[in-house]
Design a protein around this motif. Structure first.
Motif, mmCIF file in Angstrom:
data_model
loop_
_atom_site.group_PDB
_atom_site.id
_atom_site.type_symbol
_atom_site.label_atom_id
_atom_site.label_comp_id
_atom_site.label_asym_id
_atom_site.label_seq_id
_atom_site.Cartn_x
_atom_site.Cartn_y
_atom_site.Cartn_z
ATOM 1 N N UNK A 221 0.824 -1.211 0.000
ATOM 2 C CA UNK A 221 0.000 0.000 0.000
ATOM 3 C C UNK A 221 0.849 1.247 0.000
ATOM 4 N N UNK A 222 0.207 2.385 -0.283
ATOM 5 C CA UNK A 222 0.850 3.702 -0.234
ATOM 6 C C UNK A 222 0.024 4.617 0.669
ATOM 7 N N UNK A 223 0.730 5.467 1.409
ATOM 8 C CA UNK A 223 0.061 6.444 2.269
ATOM 9 C C UNK A 223 0.737 7.791 2.089
ATOM 10 N N UNK A 224 -0.067 8.865 2.214
ATOM 11 C CA UNK A 224 0.455 10.207 1.986
ATOM 12 C C UNK A 224 0.260 11.126 3.189
ATOM 13 N N UNK A 225 -0.140 10.551 4.308
ATOM 14 C CA UNK A 225 -0.301 11.313 5.542
ATOM 15 C C UNK A 225 -0.076 10.386 6.726
ATOM 16 N N UNK A 226 0.125 10.974 7.889
ATOM 17 C CA UNK A 226 0.313 10.176 9.096
ATOM 18 C C UNK A 226 -0.934 9.355 9.404
ATOM 19 N N UNK A 227 -2.104 9.982 9.286
ATOM 20 C CA UNK A 227 -3.350 9.277 9.591
ATOM 21 C C UNK A 227 -3.561 8.099 8.648
ATOM 22 N N UNK A 228 -3.274 8.321 7.377
ATOM 23 C CA UNK A 228 -3.456 7.237 6.405
ATOM 24 C C UNK A 228 -2.458 6.108 6.658
ATOM 25 N N UNK A 229 -1.238 6.466 7.029
ATOM 26 C CA UNK A 229 -0.229 5.450 7.326
ATOM 27 C C UNK A 229 -0.670 4.582 8.505
ATOM 28 N N UNK A 230 -1.154 5.207 9.565
ATOM 29 C CA UNK A 230 -1.601 4.460 10.745
ATOM 30 C C UNK A 230 -2.803 3.581 10.410
ATOM 31 N N UNK A 231 -3.690 4.092 9.563
ATOM 32 C CA UNK A 231 -4.857 3.294 9.178
ATOM 33 C C UNK A 231 -4.434 2.039 8.417
ATOM 34 N N UNK A 232 -3.477 2.191 7.490
ATOM 35 C CA UNK A 232 -3.036 1.042 6.704
ATOM 36 C C UNK A 232 -2.234 0.053 7.552
ATOM 37 N N UNK A 233 -1.436 0.579 8.476
ATOM 38 C CA UNK A 233 -0.722 -0.323 9.389
ATOM 39 C C UNK A 233 -1.714 -1.181 10.161
ATOM 40 N N UNK A 234 -2.844 -0.584 10.515
ATOM 41 C CA UNK A 234 -3.861 -1.287 11.292
ATOM 42 C C UNK A 234 -4.664 -2.263 10.450
ATOM 43 N N UNK A 235 -4.893 -1.945 9.173
ATOM 44 C CA UNK A 235 -5.863 -2.710 8.383
ATOM 45 C C UNK A 235 -5.260 -3.653 7.347
ATOM 46 N N UNK A 236 -4.016 -3.422 6.931
ATOM 47 C CA UNK A 236 -3.432 -4.326 5.938
ATOM 48 C C UNK A 236 -3.330 -5.731 6.523
ATOM 49 N N UNK A 237 -3.692 -6.751 5.751
ATOM 50 C CA UNK A 237 -3.664 -8.116 6.284
ATOM 51 C C UNK A 237 -2.266 -8.579 6.678
ATOM 52 N N UNK A 238 -1.255 -8.066 5.982
ATOM 53 C CA UNK A 238 0.127 -8.408 6.346
ATOM 54 C C UNK A 238 1.031 -7.250 5.973
ATOM 55 N N UNK A 239 1.965 -6.931 6.862
ATOM 56 C CA UNK A 239 2.894 -5.836 6.621
ATOM 57 C C UNK A 239 4.215 -6.160 7.310
ATOM 58 N N UNK A 240 5.299 -6.127 6.545
ATOM 59 C CA UNK A 240 6.613 -6.456 7.095
ATOM 60 C C UNK A 240 7.500 -5.234 7.288
ATOM 61 N N UNK A 241 7.366 -4.262 6.381
ATOM 62 C CA UNK A 241 8.307 -3.140 6.368
ATOM 63 C C UNK A 241 7.586 -1.862 5.954
ATOM 64 N N UNK A 242 7.938 -0.754 6.620
ATOM 65 C CA UNK A 242 7.410 0.566 6.245
ATOM 66 C C UNK A 242 8.576 1.441 5.792
ATOM 67 N N UNK A 243 8.471 1.996 4.585
ATOM 68 C CA UNK A 243 9.390 3.038 4.138
ATOM 69 C C UNK A 243 8.753 4.363 4.531
#
Length: 226
Positions: free
Chosen positions: A31-53
């Motif tokens: 996924x891609x995020x362009x704000x802090x709020x969107x980043x936190x939402x995707x961290x919470x909702x993505x089924x799997x996440x290993x790394x954040x740039x």
């Protein structure tokens, strides 16, 4: 596949970074995020996440604030800072928040690729689990820096250095200069010269293979391998 979230306030930059990530084998953009709020939402909702740039300059907060909130919520997802922020206080804060690496903008594809390959190497090193001897601990802590290309002396080609590095990193065991030459298409003498450079800079380790007679064969292994 290593699932990656790309966070950047600039949509175009995020797309470029995402395209870079997709070019590195073993990585996929979740996924891609362009704000802090969107980043936190995707961290919470993505089924799997290993790394954040993670970019630092976001319109509604800082990247480090996002990392702090991630940790507060119990998310231990790995983070590599990818940002134009280069002041020492921000770099230090990133280290204290647990960022594994810090890539300063602007950068070329090779810069991000080196960080991602090093991260993948770190994950492979950690996959074994169990208890670690000192050598294993050193490999774990060195994994994220070992893939960075050394400063090349005059007369050395970055392209050739990269060929030799890739051959060593992809090998299942130690290789001789002749084997490196066969895999890369350079001469044995050239392969030997670059292998010695990688050894001097700590990227490769020299091992000796003893035969029935004569001098032992020099063989090289990438420094983060067992």
């Amino acid at each position: 596949m290593i699932e990656v979230l790309v966070v950047d306030d600039d949509t175009r930059v995020a797309q470029v970074n995402a395209a870079y990530v997709e070019k590195v084998p073993g990585f996929h953009v979740a996924g891609e995020a362009h704000s802090a709020a969107e980043a936190l939402r995707l961290v919470q909702t993505l089924p799997r996440l290993d790394l954040v740039l993670m970019d630092h300059y976001l319109p509604d907060d800082t990247g480090l604030a996002v990392v702090r909130e991630m940790r507060r919520r119990g998310h231990q997802t790995d983070v590599i800072m990818v940002t134009a922020a280069r002041d020492v206080s921000t770099v230090q804060a990133a280290m204290r928040q647990g960022a594994l690496q810090y890539l300063v903008k602007p950068f070329a594809f090779a810069g991000l690729r080196a960080k991602l390959e090093a991260y993948a190497e770190l994950r492979r090193t950690l996959d074994g689990g169990g208890e670690a001897e000192q050598a294993q601990v050193d490999r774990i802590f060195g994994a994220l820096s070992a893939s960075s290309a050394p400063e090349l002396p005059k007369g050395h080609s970055p392209t050739t250095a990269e060929l030799v590095r890739q051959a060593l990193m992809s090998a299942e065991g130690p290789l001789s200069a002749q084997e490196i030459a066969e895999r890369t298409g350079v001469s044995r003498q050239t392969a030997q010269r670059y292998l010695k450079l990688l050894e001097r800079t700590g990227r490769a380790r020299l091992t000796l293979k003893y035969g029935d007679a004569g001098r032992p064969e020099h063989r090289y292994v990438w420094a983060t391998r067992g």
